[in-house]
Write a protein that holds these residues in place. Sequence first.
Motif, PDB file in Angstrom:
ATOM      1  N   ALA A  15       0.823  -1.214   0.000  1.00  0.00           N
ATOM      2  CA  ALA A  15       0.000   0.000   0.000  1.00  0.00           C
ATOM      3  C   ALA A  15       0.856   1.263   0.000  1.00  0.00           C
ATOM      4  CB  ALA A  15      -0.934   0.004   1.205  1.00  0.00           C
ATOM      5  N   ILE A  16       2.022   1.189   0.598  1.00  0.00           N
ATOM      6  CA  ILE A  16       2.923   2.338   0.632  1.00  0.00           C
ATOM      7  C   ILE A  16       3.792   2.382  -0.623  1.00  0.00           C
ATOM      8  CG2 ILE A  16       4.760   3.483   1.918  1.00  0.00           C
ATOM      9  CD1 ILE A  16       2.032   3.460   3.325  1.00  0.00           C
ATOM     10  N   SER A  17       4.281   1.224  -1.049  1.00  0.00           N
ATOM     11  CA  SER A  17       5.173   1.191  -2.214  1.00  0.00           C
ATOM     12  C   SER A  17       4.468   1.633  -3.487  1.00  0.00           C
ATOM     13  CB  SER A  17       5.743  -0.219  -2.395  1.00  0.00           C
ATOM     14  OG  SER A  17       4.716  -1.124  -2.749  1.00  0.00           O
ATOM     15  N   LYS A  18       3.124   1.453  -3.553  1.00  0.00           N
ATOM     16  CA  LYS A  18       2.367   1.867  -4.730  1.00  0.00           C
ATOM     17  C   LYS A  18       2.025   3.345  -4.714  1.00  0.00           C
ATOM     18  CE  LYS A  18       0.175  -2.516  -6.000  1.00  0.00           C
ATOM     19  NZ  LYS A  18      -1.124  -3.215  -6.251  1.00  0.00           N
ATOM     20  N   SER A  19       2.308   4.014  -3.612  1.00  0.00           N
ATOM     21  CA  SER A  19       1.994   5.431  -3.485  1.00  0.00           C
ATOM     22  C   SER A  19       3.093   6.286  -4.100  1.00  0.00           C
ATOM     23  CB  SER A  19       1.810   5.794  -2.007  1.00  0.00           C
ATOM     24  OG  SER A  19       0.788   5.029  -1.414  1.00  0.00           O
ATOM     25  N   ALA A  20       2.823   7.577  -4.157  1.00  0.00           N
ATOM     26  CA  ALA A  20       3.799   8.518  -4.720  1.00  0.00           C
ATOM     27  C   ALA A  20       5.026   8.609  -3.821  1.00  0.00           C
ATOM     28  CB  ALA A  20       3.152   9.892  -4.881  1.00  0.00           C
ATOM     29  N   GLU A  21       6.091   9.130  -4.374  1.00  0.00           N
ATOM     30  CA  GLU A  21       7.350   9.246  -3.641  1.00  0.00           C
ATOM     31  C   GLU A  21       7.192  10.050  -2.363  1.00  0.00           C
ATOM     32  OE1 GLU A  21      11.226   8.842  -2.509  1.00  0.00           O
ATOM     33  OE2 GLU A  21      10.195   7.805  -4.137  1.00  0.00           O
ATOM     34  N   ARG A  22       6.416  11.131  -2.413  1.00  0.00           N
ATOM     35  CA  ARG A  22       6.246  11.967  -1.219  1.00  0.00           C
ATOM     36  C   ARG A  22       5.506  11.216  -0.121  1.00  0.00           C
ATOM     37  NH1 ARG A  22       1.237  14.099  -0.646  1.00  0.00           N
ATOM     38  NH2 ARG A  22      -0.216  13.853  -2.392  1.00  0.00           N
ATOM     39  N   VAL A  23       4.620  10.299  -0.487  1.00  0.00           N
ATOM     40  CA  VAL A  23       3.897   9.500   0.496  1.00  0.00           C
ATOM     41  C   VAL A  23       4.841   8.481   1.133  1.00  0.00           C
ATOM     42  CG1 VAL A  23       1.999   7.871   0.871  1.00  0.00           C
ATOM     43  CG2 VAL A  23       1.717   9.790  -0.728  1.00  0.00           C
ATOM     44  N   ARG A  24       5.685   7.860   0.316  1.00  0.00           N
ATOM     45  CA  ARG A  24       6.650   6.907   0.858  1.00  0.00           C
ATOM     46  C   ARG A  24       7.609   7.598   1.812  1.00  0.00           C
ATOM     47  NH1 ARG A  24       6.775   5.110  -4.661  1.00  0.00           N
ATOM     48  NH2 ARG A  24       8.845   6.022  -4.960  1.00  0.00           N
ATOM     49  N   THR A  25       8.019   8.796   1.437  1.00  0.00           N
ATOM     50  CA  THR A  25       8.922   9.560   2.298  1.00  0.00           C
ATOM     51  C   THR A  25       8.234   9.935   3.602  1.00  0.00           C
ATOM     52  OG1 THR A  25      10.079  10.480   0.377  1.00  0.00           O
ATOM     53  CG2 THR A  25      10.322  11.646   2.472  1.00  0.00           C
ATOM     54  N   ARG A  26       6.988  10.353   3.512  1.00  0.00           N
ATOM     55  CA  ARG A  26       6.232  10.729   4.711  1.00  0.00           C
ATOM     56  C   ARG A  26       6.057   9.527   5.631  1.00  0.00           C
ATOM     57  NH1 ARG A  26       4.931  15.356   7.579  1.00  0.00           N
ATOM     58  NH2 ARG A  26       2.971  15.070   8.682  1.00  0.00           N
ATOM     59  N   PHE A  27       5.821   8.361   5.059  1.00  0.00           N
ATOM     60  CA  PHE A  27       5.660   7.126   5.836  1.00  0.00           C
ATOM     61  C   PHE A  27       6.941   6.814   6.599  1.00  0.00           C
ATOM     62  CE2 PHE A  27       6.144   2.486   6.096  1.00  0.00           C
ATOM     63  CZ  PHE A  27       4.970   2.118   6.747  1.00  0.00           C
ATOM     64  N   LEU A  28       8.072   6.877   5.931  1.00  0.00           N
ATOM     65  CA  LEU A  28       9.347   6.577   6.574  1.00  0.00           C
ATOM     66  C   LEU A  28       9.704   7.629   7.625  1.00  0.00           C
ATOM     67  CD1 LEU A  28      11.412   5.401   3.462  1.00  0.00           C
ATOM     68  CD2 LEU A  28      10.463   3.975   5.288  1.00  0.00           C
ATOM     69  N   GLU A  29       9.328   8.875   7.377  1.00  0.00           N
ATOM     70  CA  GLU A  29       9.614   9.943   8.336  1.00  0.00           C
ATOM     71  C   GLU A  29       8.880   9.709   9.658  1.00  0.00           C
ATOM     72  OE1 GLU A  29       8.501  13.515   6.373  1.00  0.00           O
ATOM     73  OE2 GLU A  29      10.472  13.836   5.446  1.00  0.00           O
ATOM     74  N   PHE A  30       7.722   9.093   9.607  1.00  0.00           N
ATOM     75  CA  PHE A  30       6.967   8.829  10.831  1.00  0.00           C
ATOM     76  C   PHE A  30       7.776   7.967  11.787  1.00  0.00           C
ATOM     77  CE2 PHE A  30       3.980   6.075  13.217  1.00  0.00           C
ATOM     78  CZ  PHE A  30       3.320   7.059  13.943  1.00  0.00           C
ATOM     79  N   PHE A  31       8.457   6.955  11.268  1.00  0.00           N
ATOM     80  CA  PHE A  31       9.206   6.031  12.115  1.00  0.00           C
ATOM     81  C   PHE A  31      10.623   6.503  12.422  1.00  0.00           C
ATOM     82  CE2 PHE A  31       6.121   3.446   9.737  1.00  0.00           C
ATOM     83  CZ  PHE A  31       5.404   2.919  10.790  1.00  0.00           C
ATOM     84  N   THR A  32      11.134   7.408  11.609  1.00  0.00           N
ATOM     85  CA  THR A  32      12.512   7.863  11.827  1.00  0.00           C
ATOM     86  C   THR A  32      12.583   9.214  12.522  1.00  0.00           C
ATOM     87  OG1 THR A  32      12.528   8.781   9.571  1.00  0.00           O
ATOM     88  CG2 THR A  32      13.414   6.556   9.867  1.00  0.00           C
ATOM     89  N   ALA A  33      11.846  10.194  12.005  1.00  0.00           N
ATOM     90  CA  ALA A  33      11.929  11.552  12.548  1.00  0.00           C
ATOM     91  C   ALA A  33      10.917  11.814  13.656  1.00  0.00           C
ATOM     92  CB  ALA A  33      11.725  12.574  11.418  1.00  0.00           C
TER      93      ALA A  33
END
Length: 318
Positions: A15-33
Amino acid sequence: MSLVTVSDAEILPVAISKSAERVRTRFLEFFTAQIRNPNTRRSYVKAASEFLGWCDVRGAQSLDAITPIHVAGWVEELTGSHSAPTVKQRLAAVRHLFDWLVTGQAMASNPAHSVRGPKHSRRRGKTPVLSSEEARQLLDSISTDTLIGKRDRALIGLMTYTFARIGAATSMEVRDVYSQNRRLWVRLHEKGGKQVELPCHHSLEAYLDDFIEAAGLQGTPRAPLFQTIRRGTDQFSGNPLPQANAYAMIQRRAVAAGISTAVCNHTFRATGITAYLKNGGTLEKAANIANHSSTRTTQLYDRRSDDVSLDEVERILI
């Protein structure tokens, strides 16, 4: 769960990998930043991955396809196999993730916002607690003829007399034990980045002095205080003692001491709080020492009522 490799280090749900790049980045930022505590990060990653994988299997393979019905179905299924607190914690993780995606305009709305978790109310914690006699029996049973014995006694004593969490104890450096006003003090780095400084109980002071002197740690202030031992030697490795190793050590020590009560890393925090309250300590001071933001949390560790309950049960003279 279907996963797509983004790089050598990152694997994302479909569900995340099929999303736009900005969505994937936002997803990863939740767990990292957004999440700084490693334990919280680990549990949130697990909850999010399991939920998105659950949705993937049921055809919701994009964020837009996920509805409150999916979230409610997942919660209902979890309720049949997990405890209420676990289900509530995982639902909270998913809800916070979607809130983060919504505020970052990666989703239009939060499908978990309207879903209610199972009802749960607790007045008494589940953490096993030792009596004062059992705690003393355990500490006295540890042979201090070896460096490992001195380390283990100091670690268990630290958690008991300061109400320290295991994470705060194992992350201590040598410099976090220091002298002030002719007394030994400890500095604990607790959850939420909070720093707690406490004077040592006289027994803990003796344990720490004995341990640090025997280990020769006085000249290495930045070294981990509690370290693993090099295999086949009686020398420290320079690596901090992992929580899993501390848990295994506590299990061994309890068995060797003949303690029948179940124990875990959190047992000594609860044991110390209960002993403190039984001897006239106040709930507010206990919460302050334990770094609890609310006395309601501290009350979960207060097992003074156990003695009252046992006395009442023994009145059933049959």
